[in-house]
Design an enzyme around this catalytic site. Structure first.
Site, short mmCIF file in Angstrom:
data_model
loop_
_atom_site.label_atom_id
_atom_site.label_comp_id
_atom_site.label_asym_id
_atom_site.label_seq_id
_atom_site.Cartn_x
_atom_site.Cartn_y
_atom_site.Cartn_z
N ASP A 1 0.91 -1.15 0.06
CA ASP A 1 -0.12 0.16 0.05
C ASP A 1 0.88 1.15 0.12
OD1 ASP A 1 -2.39 1.37 0.46
OD2 ASP A 1 -1.66 1.89 2.51
N THR A 12 -3.26 4.89 -3.82
CA THR A 12 -2.16 5.81 -3.23
C THR A 12 -0.68 5.54 -4.15
OG1 THR A 12 -2.04 4.15 -1.48
CG2 THR A 12 -3.07 5.98 -1.01
N THR A 13 -0.65 4.21 -4.48
CA THR A 13 0.72 3.98 -5.10
C THR A 13 0.58 4.52 -6.51
OG1 THR A 13 0.62 1.63 -4.41
CG2 THR A 13 2.27 2.07 -5.97
N ASP A 18 -8.82 -0.30 2.04
CA ASP A 18 -8.94 0.08 0.49
C ASP A 18 -10.27 -0.19 -0.12
OD1 ASP A 18 -6.62 1.16 1.18
OD2 ASP A 18 -5.49 0.37 -0.45
#
Lengths: 608, 542
Positions: free
Chosen positions: B69, B102-103, B400
């Site tokens: 994550d 988020t990546t 998530d």
């Protein structure tokens, strides 16, 4: 080749030196610390490393590199590296990261490997703390728990071993060895350029098949319940210090667990709380015994009866010193000695009332968790009541459980407090110690195991072994599926997995094959540890397993392949399942990692 | 520069202790910043997509975290560089806003920076680049809106939601049982969702875990799970139709806040005080009993005596329950949190159909399940797993997935995943670039190239030939305009799982529209900010 490197102006902060690793290490050995980091540089045909050196460390004097070198300062290199992490933090990428985790995990697996199986060896653990206490054990979880480990991947393995201990109690070594073997196999595959994700896919496929195969091949224990439990207990104990007297201890463990059986079935959980283990040094392991009843490691107060029949027991958790006033801010303030005496008398009176109230329950035994002061103790003695003070919390809970009483803290309503009962309370001697024994308790499930042994180390290890056996047995009582031992399940699974590998197209099949090799490593290790010719034995075992419905496994005692059902070596299904699950999960987790970032260690504040 | 001269020729210092500070200016500053930003993005690049790898992070105290994550990696990395910190912030704000992607957002920002560097080398002013990026990001966001689909779902038709959550979970370690976890997440979100207001309060979903068991044992509980047990070992372990008193006052004699002393100077007072004290406990328990409570949940501890009285009066109790959990219990059972015994009334009690204690494993681990609550709007996702790290990672994954499901309820537009949306945007931005007359044209084109980085990273991580795959997919997007879609075919993405088709509609890979839009906007913003810096002054190292 000598080099007089002109000092560049302005001085770059880092320079790169490209060399092979060994020479670089020699060259920078005096600087080799966190200031020099080696980055593997893959585009060169040979494996070269880029050494990143803080320029000021070199000093820019006459440098004799003495070998094929390339040196370039940052500005010439064209790639300015900004350090984004803190100074002491380190970062390992790709292959190096994977290598670090593989090596760490395998080192841990190799460490405990030699303890596997009935002929496994023990380890001595010496603590670094004061006293340097020594523990001798071959329990995987205990060994790993006491290690200080820096390698993050190794920590994952320690973790799974701990969880195995909490969940099923046994198989703590097997799980680490299997995970280590899986990673060892995976390393080979990674080296032959198979993507870790493909390997994981293969491992998971093989794992699912294994669980399926196990659930096909297990057998239920129903008819010969007790004999089968004995077999399982013996198998578990055979790898422990108790193996000499495994018959004795297996019987002990089975008896203890069977006493719990009915109630724990109802609760649907395994409640080992009512089995109490007391360790008393002295005598030999054979002298250990199971006592149907409850033994409390306490002495009976002076002047109180040493033996009570048909006892009514009040189990309490209350202060029997001078009862302090619990209202906040209260304090005693007096202006004369006489008043002090008055209040003291009042206090005494209060205590007397309390004792009277307790006595009003019609009891002849009073067990308190907290201290009982001399004064109330005397009162109890006068009333002919046995008063036991300072029983620890577990002891109190167990005693309440087994005698069927409740733990009381107020004593105003004697009629509604449930008292505990037992047939006989007496003082017994084990070795030189006096203990109090409650026999004929209401709840039939409680029992006490008294372990005897030559030293504390032996006793501690015996307790751990017995704990393992008890855990496995209680799990088996809940889930009565049983497998053969001696590497039988591994061979059955390996056979099925091999077949799967043959029919699976694509690169995944390599990983599936690897899984089967890792499985076979367990019987191999067992044989190796017993000093047997593992290659020969495993080959014979494999041949044996190609026949239909084979029960063959490794018979360590005779050093040959034998029929496990005849030898009576059994293992609990649940343990094997948990081993497979945890090991695969851990292997997957470690395989997925391609970068390790270690933060700068937290600095200790300098103490003045 | 730090030294200037006044009109009499006397020097004066502008920046104090200049020699102790390092200073970078102009193009050097920008390049250094860009390279810092890029090296952060480089770390995350390999974590993108279903075949992305994990990172192992060892904290200052030696605890190990394994995750892929993006937000967690960056948070735990403990970065020192200022620009790198900006990237960490970037990923964090995506986490707060959207919860997923988020990546991707960091990788996108990294590739925007990479493109900007090339433009800087050609002598284009950073502000012009920043403006070009801004224009391009607007085009991309509009285009995303155009290619987005709406889909319908209801209480009974959750399939499409589950599919989207599965896309999110497929990149995590839990992808072994992503179907099950996706269903759990969707059901959990739907249980607490306010479908009319299109709002979801994720605080009502508690994600809890216990080591042991296997991932498949993870379950959704319509109620609350508290990691506590009954205060007295002999209290009943199971209560049907419980009336719960939720208390924030301890079962102890009151401790007034004002300083006071109670002086005891006579025997009578001593006696009176004792009786008083006794009375307290009796009253407290009696008050609970009077309003009809059958279970007491208390934030504080009990005195031994009170504990026994409770047990004696057959009133099970739980002590030391944390504030957050207490609130959740109050919401779930419809009870009120009562700060004083006097204020306890029957209406303030919470109701639950079943309260039971469940034990795990061989150690004395027990948890309290409060189920069949009056108000089922609080749920718990209870995770089981082989080890602690697994549980932590599963928690993050579930978080998530929950966020994705929530976003869909807020706005049910989706775009297709697998990099297809980025490719489509890239094509659209590229086409639009030519219409701009100024220097910005180059920046816009660079933006289009930067968007390709995400599908490229996806392909690379999946072991495909990145350039080959990307160009094939791109041509596919342009080549087959169908009759329904007058324009291009924006569903073609990277076939990460080797299914055999590049059509993401068939593979059921969805992402939320707002998540994607937010990614583009946030990444552009941060890049603009970094580009505008032309002077970095930092204090010397110690």
């Amino acid at each position: 080749m000598n080099l007089d490197l002109a000092k560049p102006d302005p001085l770059p902060s880092y320079i790169y030196v490209l060399s092979d690793f060994l020479r670089g290490q020699q060259l920078f050995s005096h600087l080799f610390s966190s200031r020099v980091s080696a980055l593997s540089f893959r585009s060169t045909p040979l494996r070269f490393y880029l050494f990143l050196v803080k320029a000021e460390l070199i000093g820019w004097q006459h440098i004799d590199f003495g070998f094929e070198w390339r040196c370039t300062s940052i500005s010439h290199f064209g790639m300015a590296i900004e350090r984004i992490l803190k100074d002491d933090a380190s970062e390992e990428k790709g292959e190096r990261a994977r290598m670090a985790s593989f090596v760490g995990a395998m080192a841990i697996a190799d460490l405990v490997k030699t303890t596997l199986g009935p002929k496994g060896m023990d380890k001595i653990l010496q603590s670094t703390g004061r006293g340097q206490t020594v523990t001798v054990t071959n329990d995987g979880a205990t060994i790993l728990k006491s290690l200080h480990i820096d390698n993050p991947a190794a920590k994952v393995l320690v973790d799974i071993s701990k969880v195995q201990d909490d969940e099923v109690g046994d198989g703590t070594t097997s799980v680490v060895v299997l995970a280590g073997e899986l990673l060892r196999e995976a390393e080979k595959l990674v080296a032959s350029k198979i993507h870790p994700m493909t390997i994981i896919a293969g491992l998971l496929r093989a794992f699912q098949l294994c669980i399926h195969v196990l659930s096909l091949h297990h057998y239920q224990i129903a008819e010969k319940f007790k004999t089968d439990l004995m077999k399982i207990a013996k198998t578990t104990l055979s790898s422990k210090i108790l193996s000499q007297d495994k018959e004795h201890f297996a019987k002990l463990a089975v008896d203890a667990v069977l006493r719990l059986k009915y109630t724990s079935w109802l609760q649907g959980s395994t409640n080992l709380e009512s089995i109490q283990i007391i360790k008393k040094p002295g005598g030999s392991l054979k002298d250990s015994f199971l006592d149907e009843g409850f033994i409390l490691d306490k002495k009976i107060g002076i002047g109180q009866p040493k033996r009570i029949e048909n006892a009514n027991i009040l189990v309490a958790n209350t202060a029997m010193d001078t009862d302090k006033v619990k209202i906040y801010g209260a304090r005693v303030r007096v202006d004369s000695m006489a008043k002090v005496a008055d209040i003291e008398a009042a206090e005494k009176q209060k205590m007397r009332e309390k004792v009277d109230k307790i006595l009003a329950h019609g009891i002849n035994c009073f067990v308190n968790r907290q201290l009982i002061y001399n004064f109330p103790e005397e009162l109890f003695a006068n009333a002919g009541v046995l008063a036991i003070e300072h029983a620890d919390f577990d002891g109190i809970e167990r005693l309440a459980l087994v005698t069927g009483g409740e733990i009381a803290s107020t004593f105003d309503n004697p009629e509604s407090v449930k008292l505990g009962h037992c047939k006989l309370i007496e003082e017994i001697m084990i070795g030189e110690d006096k203990l109090i024994k409650f026999s004929g308790v209401e709840m039939g499930q409680a029992c006490t195991v008294v372990l005897r042994g030559a030293s504390h180390h032996v006793l501690d290890e015996a307790e751990r072994s017995l704990h393992d056996a008890l855990c496995v047995l209680s799990q088996t009582v809940n889930d009565s599926r049983v497998l053969f031992g001696g590497g039988w399940p591994e061979m059955v699974m390996a056979k099925a997995v091999d077949e799967l590998a043959r029919t699976t197209p694509g690169k995944r099949s390599h990983a599936i094959e690897a899984f089967s090799r890792a499985l076979v490593a367990i019987p191999t290790t067992i044989a190796d540890n017993a000093g047997l010719d593992s290659a020969e034995l495993v080959a014979r075992l494999r041949a044996e397993h190609n026949k239909e419905d084979s029960n063959a496994g490794i018979d360590v005692i005779s050093g040959s392949v034998g029929d496990m059902s005849e030898l009576g070596i059994s293992e609990a299904f649940k343990v094997k399942q948990a081993v497979l699950l945890s090991a695969t999960e851990a292997a997957e987790m470690i395989l997925r990692v391609d970068e390790i970032i270690t933060c700068a260690p937290r600095r200790r504040e300098d103490r003045m | 520069m730090a030294l200037a001269f006044d009109e009499y020729g006397r020097p004066f210092i502008i920046i104090k202790e200049q020699e102790q500070k390092t200073r970078l200016r102009g193009l050097d500053a920008q390049k250094a910043n860009i390279s810092a930003g890029r090296s952060v993005a480089r770390i995350l690049r390999t974590s993108l997509g279903p075949k992305g790898m994990d990172k192992m992070l060892s904290s200052p105290d030696g605890d190990v975290t394994i995750t892929n994550d993006g937000a967690t990696i960056l948070e735990q990395m403990d970065v020192d560089n200022q620009i790198a910190k900006l990237m960490v912030e970037l990923s964090r704000s995506q986490d707060y806003e959207i919860g997923d992607g988020t990546t991707g957002v960091v990788v996108m920002a990294g590739s925007l920076l990479e493109q900007a560097e090339k433009l800087l080398e050609r002598g284009i002013h950073p502000i012009r680049i920043a403006e070009g990026y801004e224009l391009a990001s607007r085009i991309a966001v509009e285009h995303l809106e155009r290619i987005a689909h709406k889909f319908e779902f209801g209480e009974n038709n959750i399939e499409s939601l589950v599919q989207t959550c599965m896309t999110t979970l497929s990149s995590k370690i839990v992808n072994r049982c992503k179907r099950q976890l996706a269903e759990i997440s969707v059901k959990a979100v739907l249980a607490v969702a306010d479908l009319e207001r299109k709002d979801v309060n994720l605080d009502l979903i508690k994600v809890d875990g216990k080591v042991g068991g296997k991932l498949e044992d993870t379950e959704l509980i319509y109620g609350i799970v508290v990691d506590k047990d009954m205060s007295h070992p002999q209290m009943p372990k199971q209560i049907q139709d419980a009336n719960i008193a939720i208390l924030t006052c301890p079962f102890e004699p009151p401790k007034p806040k004002t300083k006071h002393k109670v002086d005891i100077d006579t025997v009578e007072k001593f006696e009176a005080l004792r009786r008083q004290e006794h009375q307290y406990f009796d009253d407290m328990v009696q008050q609970c009993k009077d309003v009809g409570a059958t279970l007491v949940i208390c934030q504080w501890g009990f005195d031994d005596e009170a504990n026994h009285l409770l047990m004696h009066r057959n009133l099970p109790a739980v002590r030391w329950v944390g504030g957050v959990e207490l609130e959740l219990i109050a919401i779930a059972t419809g009870g009120r949190i009562v700060p004083r015994f006097q204020e306890l009334t029957a209406e303030k009690l919470g109701k639950a159909g079943l309260v039971r204690e469940k034990s795990f494993g061989t150690t004395k681990d027990r948890m309290l399940y409060i189920e069949h609550c009056a108000n089922s709007r609080a749920v718990t996702v209870f995770i089981r797993g082989g080890n602690k790290m697994m549980i932590e990672e599963t928690k993050r994954s579930i978080h998530d997935a929950l966020c994705v499901a929530r976003n869909l309820i807020r706005n049910n537009s989706i775009v297709y995943g697998g990099g297809s949306a980025e490719i489509a945007c890239s094509i659209a931005v590229e086409a639009a670039a030519d219409r701009y007359p100024g220097v910005e044209q180059y920046a816009i084109r660079a933006f289009a190239d930067a968007l390709d980085a995400i599908p490229m990273a996806l392909a690379e991580n999946s072991g495909l030939q990145p350039i080959e795959t990307l160009s094939a997919v791109k041509s596919q997007q342009i080549k087959i305009p169908t009759r329904v879609m007058q324009e291009n075919n924006p569903h073609c993405g990277i076939d990460c799982n080797d299914v055999g088709t590049t059509d993401m509609r068939e593979q059921n890979v969805f992402e939320t529209l707002i998540g994607k839009q937010q990614q583009v906007l946030l990444a552009t913003q941060v890049v603009k900010m970094i580009l505008k810096i032309d002077d970095v002054i930092s204090a010397a190292e110690f």
